[in-house]
Design a protein around this motif. Structure first.
Motif: not given
Lengths: 114, 113
Positions: A35, A50, A94, A103, B32, B34, B36, B89, B98-101, B103-104
């Motif tokens: 990121y 992956y 992850r 993560y 889901y 979260l 941070y 965040f 893909a279950n990737n996060l 973010f704001g």
């Protein structure tokens, strides 16, 4: 203590240089991410992987490439650095079977391109 | 297109009072969520999470509330402490993808002693 380690905390590079940002994790995680964090823009996904030798583009892949030759290492490459790539770069990993644990991030590399 | 939004870039609160950080999302497939916390020159660290089957999750001074109909979640910190000063965040993921996060943009919390 489990860790994601980014090789450099601060880097200064010149425009046009090829830049390598290294990330190593010791948790045997399958998934790894790069990121960049910019004020007002939050965390934006550049590339992710992956598993070994696999890579997928994120939201802002232009100007970047990645390499994942070993499970524990995920490298971000700036082919020809430009000033608009000055940013904080964050690596994360992850476990594929525990996505809801989120993560684990490295401490970040602050890159300045002059 | 920002799927997770934090509309307040900054928040200042007196020590001992409640801090409320807000987050909105647009993707109804997110299930889901979260939060941070990030200090300067460090990577983000996981704080608390909530599944879409719940509307509240509490962990010590931190509570996350989820309003699915409004696509809104909030983080409450009570009582706020100076060590809570950081950027927070919000993140969301979908188990069908893909279950990737995602973010704001973050909210910088300053707790004033």
């Amino acid at each position: 203590d489990v860790k994601v380690t980014q090789s450099s905390r601060y880097l200064v590079k010149r425009t046009g240089e090829k830049v390598f940002l290294e990330c190593v994790q010791d948790m045997d995680h399958e998934n790894m991410f790069w990121y960049r964090q910019d004020p007002g823009l939050g965390l934006r996904l550049i590339y992710f992987s992956y598993d070994v030798k696999m890579k997928e583009k994120g939201d802002i892949p232009e100007g970047y490439s990645v390499s994942r030759e070993k499970k524990e290492r995920f490298s971000l490459i700036l082919e020809s650095a430009s000033t608009n790539q000055t940013s904080m770069y964050l690596c994360a990993s992850r476990a594929w079977d525990r996505p809801n644990y989120g993560y684990t991030f490295g401490s970040g590399t602050r890159l300045t391109v002059v | 297109d920002q799927q997770v939004k934090q509309n307040s870039p900054s928040l200042s609160v007196q020590e001992g009072r409640i801090s409320i950080l807000n987050c909105d999302y647009t993707n109804s497939m997110f299930d889901y969520f979260l939060w941070y916390k990030k200090y300067p020159a460090e990577g983000p660290t996981f704080l608390i999470s909530i599944s879409s089957i719940k509307d509240k999750n509490e962990d010590g001074r931190f509570t996350v509330f989820l309003n699915k109909s409004a696509k809104h979640l909030s983080l409450h910190i009570v009582p706020s402490q100076p060590g809570d000063s950081a950027v927070y965040f919000c993140a969301a993921s979908s188990s069908t993808g893909a279950n990737n996060l995602f973010f704001g943009t973050g909210t910088r919390l300053t707790v004033i002693p």
